[in-house]
Design a protein around this motif. Structure first.
Motif, mmCIF file in Angstrom:
data_model
loop_
_atom_site.group_PDB
_atom_site.id
_atom_site.type_symbol
_atom_site.label_atom_id
_atom_site.label_comp_id
_atom_site.label_asym_id
_atom_site.label_seq_id
_atom_site.Cartn_x
_atom_site.Cartn_y
_atom_site.Cartn_z
ATOM 1 N N PRO A 56 0.813 -1.224 0.000
ATOM 2 C CA PRO A 56 0.000 0.000 0.000
ATOM 3 C C PRO A 56 0.843 1.270 0.000
ATOM 4 O O PRO A 56 1.966 1.292 0.513
ATOM 5 N N PHE A 57 0.295 2.322 -0.565
ATOM 6 C CA PHE A 57 0.836 3.665 -0.360
ATOM 7 C C PHE A 57 0.345 4.163 0.999
ATOM 8 O O PHE A 57 -0.535 3.559 1.618
ATOM 9 N N SER A 58 0.901 5.291 1.434
ATOM 10 C CA SER A 58 0.571 5.803 2.762
ATOM 11 C C SER A 58 -0.895 6.192 2.887
ATOM 12 O O SER A 58 -1.446 6.204 3.993
ATOM 13 N N ASP A 59 -1.546 6.510 1.753
ATOM 14 C CA ASP A 59 -2.947 6.921 1.832
ATOM 15 C C ASP A 59 -3.901 5.744 2.034
ATOM 16 O O ASP A 59 -5.090 5.929 2.314
ATOM 17 N N GLY A 60 -3.381 4.522 1.879
ATOM 18 C CA GLY A 60 -4.218 3.348 2.052
ATOM 19 C C GLY A 60 -5.246 3.156 0.967
ATOM 20 O O GLY A 60 -6.072 2.238 1.039
ATOM 21 N N MET A 61 -5.209 3.983 -0.054
ATOM 22 C CA MET A 61 -6.193 3.918 -1.139
ATOM 23 C C MET A 61 -5.607 3.349 -2.423
ATOM 24 O O MET A 61 -6.353 2.964 -3.322
ATOM 25 N N HIS A 62 -4.295 3.339 -2.528
ATOM 26 C CA HIS A 62 -3.626 2.859 -3.733
ATOM 27 C C HIS A 62 -2.601 1.798 -3.353
ATOM 28 O O HIS A 62 -1.945 1.914 -2.307
ATOM 29 N N TRP A 63 -2.474 0.795 -4.213
ATOM 30 C CA TRP A 63 -1.647 -0.368 -3.896
ATOM 31 C C TRP A 63 -0.792 -0.734 -5.104
ATOM 32 O O TRP A 63 -1.233 -0.640 -6.256
ATOM 33 N N ILE A 64 0.426 -1.187 -4.832
ATOM 34 C CA ILE A 64 1.345 -1.621 -5.882
ATOM 35 C C ILE A 64 1.277 -3.137 -5.997
ATOM 36 O O ILE A 64 1.403 -3.856 -4.994
ATOM 37 N N VAL A 65 1.075 -3.637 -7.203
ATOM 38 C CA VAL A 65 1.099 -5.083 -7.439
ATOM 39 C C VAL A 65 2.544 -5.563 -7.309
ATOM 40 O O VAL A 65 3.438 -5.057 -7.998
ATOM 41 N N ARG A 66 2.780 -6.546 -6.436
ATOM 42 C CA ARG A 66 4.146 -6.990 -6.135
ATOM 43 C C ARG A 66 4.519 -8.292 -6.826
ATOM 44 O O ARG A 66 5.674 -8.710 -6.778
ATOM 45 N N GLN A 67 3.561 -8.950 -7.438
ATOM 46 C CA GLN A 67 3.816 -10.197 -8.178
ATOM 47 C C GLN A 67 2.945 -10.174 -9.431
ATOM 48 O O GLN A 67 1.868 -9.563 -9.423
ATOM 49 N N PRO A 68 3.386 -10.831 -10.512
ATOM 50 C CA PRO A 68 2.533 -10.888 -11.708
ATOM 51 C C PRO A 68 1.190 -11.525 -11.374
ATOM 52 O O PRO A 68 1.127 -12.565 -10.734
ATOM 53 N N LEU A 69 0.119 -10.863 -11.793
ATOM 54 C CA LEU A 69 -1.231 -11.337 -11.520
ATOM 55 C C LEU A 69 -1.835 -11.784 -12.851
ATOM 56 O O LEU A 69 -2.081 -10.959 -13.728
ATOM 57 N N PHE B 231 2.288 -2.290 -11.251
ATOM 58 C CA PHE B 231 1.027 -1.618 -11.592
ATOM 59 C C PHE B 231 0.374 -1.111 -10.316
ATOM 60 O O PHE B 231 0.337 -1.803 -9.290
ATOM 61 N N VAL B 232 -0.141 0.096 -10.384
ATOM 62 C CA VAL B 232 -0.793 0.708 -9.221
ATOM 63 C C VAL B 232 -2.299 0.646 -9.409
ATOM 64 O O VAL B 232 -2.833 1.106 -10.420
ATOM 65 N N THR B 233 -2.982 0.073 -8.423
ATOM 66 C CA THR B 233 -4.433 -0.078 -8.488
ATOM 67 C C THR B 233 -5.073 0.618 -7.297
ATOM 68 O O THR B 233 -4.470 0.721 -6.225
ATOM 69 N N ASN C 288 5.375 7.857 3.968
ATOM 70 C CA ASN C 288 4.419 8.977 4.024
ATOM 71 C C ASN C 288 4.257 9.699 2.680
ATOM 72 O O ASN C 288 3.985 10.906 2.639
ATOM 73 N N THR C 289 4.413 8.948 1.608
ATOM 74 C CA THR C 289 4.207 9.496 0.270
ATOM 75 C C THR C 289 2.963 8.862 -0.329
ATOM 76 O O THR C 289 2.868 7.636 -0.421
ATOM 77 N N SER C 290 2.022 9.673 -0.730
ATOM 78 C CA SER C 290 0.800 9.162 -1.349
ATOM 79 C C SER C 290 1.051 8.902 -2.829
ATOM 80 O O SER C 290 2.044 9.375 -3.405
ATOM 81 N N TRP C 291 0.133 8.164 -3.445
ATOM 82 C CA TRP C 291 0.265 7.885 -4.869
ATOM 83 C C TRP C 291 0.202 9.146 -5.711
ATOM 84 O O TRP C 291 1.038 9.348 -6.591
ATOM 85 N N PRO C 292 -0.735 10.072 -5.486
ATOM 86 C CA PRO C 292 -0.732 11.301 -6.289
ATOM 87 C C PRO C 292 0.590 12.075 -6.166
ATOM 88 O O PRO C 292 1.083 12.613 -7.163
ATOM 89 N N GLN C 293 1.163 12.117 -4.966
ATOM 90 C CA GLN C 293 2.446 12.807 -4.789
ATOM 91 C C GLN C 293 3.570 12.104 -5.560
ATOM 92 O O GLN C 293 4.367 12.747 -6.244
ATOM 93 N N TRP C 294 3.624 10.789 -5.438
ATOM 94 C CA TRP C 294 4.678 10.024 -6.106
ATOM 95 C C TRP C 294 4.524 10.097 -7.618
ATOM 96 O O TRP C 294 5.500 10.213 -8.355
ATOM 97 N N ARG C 295 3.302 10.070 -8.080
ATOM 98 C CA ARG C 295 3.043 10.119 -9.519
ATOM 99 C C ARG C 295 3.494 11.446 -10.111
ATOM 100 O O ARG C 295 4.105 11.480 -11.187
ATOM 101 N N GLN C 296 3.221 12.537 -9.409
ATOM 102 C CA GLN C 296 3.648 13.844 -9.896
ATOM 103 C C GLN C 296 5.171 13.970 -9.870
ATOM 104 O O GLN C 296 5.770 14.590 -10.758
#
Length: 204
Positions: A32-45, A62-64, A162-170
């Motif tokens: 998970p990202f710090s916001d708990g709303m976005h998650w990084i896939v850690r293995q091929p799905l 991939f971020v979902t 403490n980095t959210s997905w929107p912050q990391w993406r930007q």
């Protein structure tokens, strides 16, 4: 009576065939990202539809946001239920847009059937994405055109605390980072969504 028994036997055989064709999506790890709303896939799905050889693989990085579960339904449907893996596949198809939106939504429905999501829930989820999914589809198309990433390259998967997905993406956009290695979506995989549910799951 004979005709009824014949019909009942045929129906039972069809149901048994459909059940045998179902194969749940194997679980994978997420971070998970710090916001708990976005998650990084850690293995091929990988999702292989029914008994076919038609599959798609969601790549590592991939971020979902599991957004296939509409917000209006999240109060009555657990966000970590059996629909979570089909939702990730659906998110990936919405990002890649190699299938049509209708095909991607049908794949979500097939995946929920195979992951044994209760009918009342999968119908509600599928109906909701058919009605409102166009917004997410348009957002993804715009984000891709703007050069925003959705698949983290290996060297960018260690996200600062403490980095959210929107912050990391930007930050990635500012650094000129492009999408990491992806996995192609075959036309045959998309086309399977044009079949009836029974055919999609039971035809080789």
């Amino acid at each position: 009576m004979v005709a009824f028994r014949t019909f009942a036997g045929t129906l039972a055989l069809a149901c048994a065939s459909l059940a045998a064709a179902q194969q749940p999506i194997p679980p994978v790890d997420f971070r998970p990202f710090s916001d708990g709303m976005h998650w990084i896939v850690r293995q091929p799905l990988t999702y292989l539809i029914g008994v076919s050889q038609d599959s798609v693989t969601v790549p590592v990085g991939f971020v979902t946001d599991f957004a296939s579960i509409p917000q209006a339904l999240q109060s009555i449907i657990r966000a970590n239920g059996p629909y979570i893996l089909p939702a990730v596949v659906h998110d990936y198809l919405y990002w890649k847009q190699a299938c049509t939106r209708e095909q991607a939504d049908k794949v979500l429905l097939l995946g929920m059937i195979e992951n044994q999501v209760r009918e009342i829930h999968r119908v509600a989820i599928h109906d909701a994405v058919r009605i409102a999914g166009g917004f997410a589809w348009a957002d993804n198309a715009r984000d891709r055109a703007d050069g925003l990433v959705r698949i983290l390259p290996p060297e960018r998967q260690q996200v600062p605390v403490n980095t959210s997905w929107p912050q990391w993406r930007q930050r990635l956009k500012a650094d000129g980072v492009a999408d990491g290695p992806d996995m192609p979506v075959a036309p045959a995989f998309c086309a399977r969504a044009d079949m009836s549910i029974d055919d999609a799951l039971t035809r080789p």
